[in-house]
Motif scaffolding. Sequence first.
Motif, PDB file in Angstrom:
ATOM      1  N   GLU A 143      58.029 108.969  60.214  1.00 30.48           N
ATOM      2  CA  GLU A 143      57.831 109.851  61.377  1.00 30.48           C
ATOM      3  C   GLU A 143      59.141 110.087  62.110  1.00 30.48           C
ATOM      4  OE1 GLU A 143      55.371 109.667  65.605  1.00 30.48           O
ATOM      5  OE2 GLU A 143      54.861 108.306  63.971  1.00 30.48           O
ATOM      6  N   TYR A 144      59.945 109.015  62.229  1.00 24.03           N
ATOM      7  CA  TYR A 144      61.233 109.112  62.907  1.00 24.03           C
ATOM      8  C   TYR A 144      62.175 110.057  62.145  1.00 24.03           C
ATOM      9  CZ  TYR A 144      65.526 107.458  65.161  1.00 24.03           C
ATOM     10  OH  TYR A 144      66.706 107.376  65.866  1.00 24.03           O
TER      11      TYR A 144
ATOM     12  N   GLU B 132      71.303 114.296  60.346  1.00 29.37           N
ATOM     13  CA  GLU B 132      71.416 113.710  59.012  1.00 29.37           C
ATOM     14  C   GLU B 132      70.463 112.513  58.884  1.00 29.37           C
ATOM     15  OE1 GLU B 132      73.099 114.577  56.288  1.00 29.37           O
ATOM     16  OE2 GLU B 132      72.160 112.846  55.327  1.00 29.37           O
ATOM     17  N   THR B 133      69.709 112.459  57.784  1.00 27.63           N
ATOM     18  CA  THR B 133      68.707 111.391  57.643  1.00 27.63           C
ATOM     19  C   THR B 133      68.863 110.597  56.346  1.00 27.63           C
ATOM     20  OG1 THR B 133      67.155 112.924  56.598  1.00 27.63           O
ATOM     21  CG2 THR B 133      67.012 112.703  58.983  1.00 27.63           C
TER      22      THR B 133
ATOM     23  N   SER C   2      68.027 108.723  47.427  1.00 25.77           N
ATOM     24  CA  SER C   2      67.457 107.603  48.181  1.00 25.77           C
ATOM     25  C   SER C   2      66.312 106.920  47.431  1.00 25.77           C
ATOM     26  CB  SER C   2      66.982 108.096  49.550  1.00 25.77           C
ATOM     27  OG  SER C   2      66.056 109.163  49.401  1.00 25.77           O
ATOM     28  N   LEU C   3      65.467 107.714  46.756  1.00 21.07           N
ATOM     29  CA  LEU C   3      64.334 107.130  46.019  1.00 21.07           C
ATOM     30  C   LEU C   3      64.836 106.278  44.848  1.00 21.07           C
ATOM     31  CD1 LEU C   3      61.229 107.037  45.798  1.00 21.07           C
ATOM     32  CD2 LEU C   3      61.376 108.994  44.250  1.00 21.07           C
TER      33      LEU C   3
ATOM     34  N   ALA D  89      66.827 106.174  52.583  1.00 19.65           N
ATOM     35  CA  ALA D  89      66.969 105.038  51.658  1.00 19.65           C
ATOM     36  C   ALA D  89      66.246 103.813  52.203  1.00 19.65           C
ATOM     37  CB  ALA D  89      68.449 104.738  51.436  1.00 19.65           C
ATOM     38  N   GLN D  90      66.370 103.582  53.507  1.00 20.59           N
ATOM     39  CA  GLN D  90      65.668 102.453  54.118  1.00 20.59           C
ATOM     40  C   GLN D  90      64.158 102.640  54.049  1.00 20.59           C
ATOM     41  OE1 GLN D  90      68.233 102.515  57.841  1.00 20.59           O
ATOM     42  NE2 GLN D  90      67.672 100.366  57.733  1.00 20.59           N
ATOM     43  N   MET D  91      63.703 103.886  54.244  1.00 24.10           N
ATOM     44  CA  MET D  91      62.267 104.158  54.219  1.00 24.10           C
ATOM     45  C   MET D  91      61.674 103.834  52.841  1.00 24.10           C
ATOM     46  SD  MET D  91      60.314 107.784  54.777  1.00 24.10           S
ATOM     47  CE  MET D  91      60.891 108.390  53.182  1.00 24.10           C
ATOM     48  N   HIS D  92      62.321 104.274  51.782  1.00 19.57           N
ATOM     49  CA  HIS D  92      61.799 103.990  50.441  1.00 19.57           C
ATOM     50  C   HIS D  92      61.871 102.495  50.122  1.00 19.57           C
ATOM     51  CE1 HIS D  92      61.149 108.138  49.395  1.00 19.57           C
ATOM     52  NE2 HIS D  92      62.399 108.466  49.677  1.00 19.57           N
ATOM     53  N   SER D  93      62.870 101.814  50.673  1.00 17.90           N
ATOM     54  CA  SER D  93      62.963 100.368  50.416  1.00 17.90           C
ATOM     55  C   SER D  93      61.840  99.595  51.093  1.00 17.90           C
ATOM     56  CB  SER D  93      64.322  99.839  50.882  1.00 17.90           C
ATOM     57  OG  SER D  93      64.405  99.815  52.295  1.00 17.90           O
ATOM     58  N   LYS D  94      61.205 100.204  52.120  1.00 20.25           N
ATOM     59  CA  LYS D  94      60.070  99.535  52.776  1.00 20.25           C
ATOM     60  C   LYS D  94      58.909  99.343  51.801  1.00 20.25           C
ATOM     61  CE  LYS D  94      61.953  99.466  56.885  1.00 20.25           C
ATOM     62  NZ  LYS D  94      62.332  98.189  57.531  1.00 20.25           N
TER      63      LYS D  94
END
Length: 359
Positions: A254-255, A265-266, A335-336, A271-276
């Motif tokens: 969401e962020y 820029e996200t 990132s994935l 990368a952090q989101m997919h690592s969750k």
Amino acid sequence: MSILTRYIASAYLRVFWLCLASFIAIYLVIDFLEKIGRFLRFDPQWIHVAQFFLYKIPEIATQVIPLAVLMATLLTLGMLSRNSEIIAMRSCGVSLRKISAPILAIACAASLFVIVSNELILPKTYSQMRFIEEVLIRKKSSNTFLRQNNIWHKDNKAILMARAFDPDHQTLRGVTLWSFSEGMTPSRRIDAEQGSWDGGQWTLWKVTVRDFQGGGVANTTQIASMPVNLNLQIEDLKVVDKYADNMGFLKLREYIQKLKKGGYETTRYEAQMHSKISLPFASLIMAFLGIPFALRGSRSSGVALGIGASIGFGFAYFIINAILISFGQTGVLPSLVSAWAANVIFALSGIWLAMTLNR
């Protein structure tokens, strides 16, 4: 569930809980020795220090569960092999798949638990931990703790900057709102002492409005209050107070969507989101890797091999995973791909070890 499955599962769970408790205790002791010197400078109450480390346990547990799964896998199968129970099972026609099934099921449950914990438990315990450290131990005021500095928000043809956000009173302090015409030319600057949220709209107070024309200030007006329409919610500001590392997958997604809408820029956060999601499956990968490795060992190489291999594989996994995720954060890898690459590498290693086993 057969008697054999229950027997293997119960033996595995006993070792797993022992390994998990041992890793948590070692982590807590090291973390306590590292932090206690800094805490004592503020003369804290010991109950607050104890509460801080109590709230830290869930975070520690999620980090060491993969290591506990790997060590429990190696030790359990090592003990069964040393007692010739693996040979007895194979002699009775029990396949390696059936012997491994309870261990893989428990490891999968551990992975799912970490995902749920990351979403529901860790954000709350981390918030409590931060409050105890900043407010109760370091004696900072709650306003100072919760206040966020230099907030920026892009809203269509306007940019808002606020020096601080006070969650208790739902107000922004030191607000500057720039409005732009076509070509991003500044057309108006609004300075306000503070802005308040009434549940549906922002109102600026003690306002100075400067209209620009021809490259200079054409008109200056001072008014007591001014309502402004901004696509900025209180929840948008509250989410800023959490570091991305401690957000759950849904909150971080969401962020990221909000940042994208604002034109920011996200890549780092993606990368952090997919690592969750990928990192919790480290437990399942560790079990998948540990089973063929343990079954390849000799009957006399139980405990020593288990501890050594657990430490080696565990550190190798986390170092490689951290390097790959950093590649994703800097845009070197998608990132994935960066989030799942370590899982794929170690899973393929487990498949190779399984294929070389004497069945």
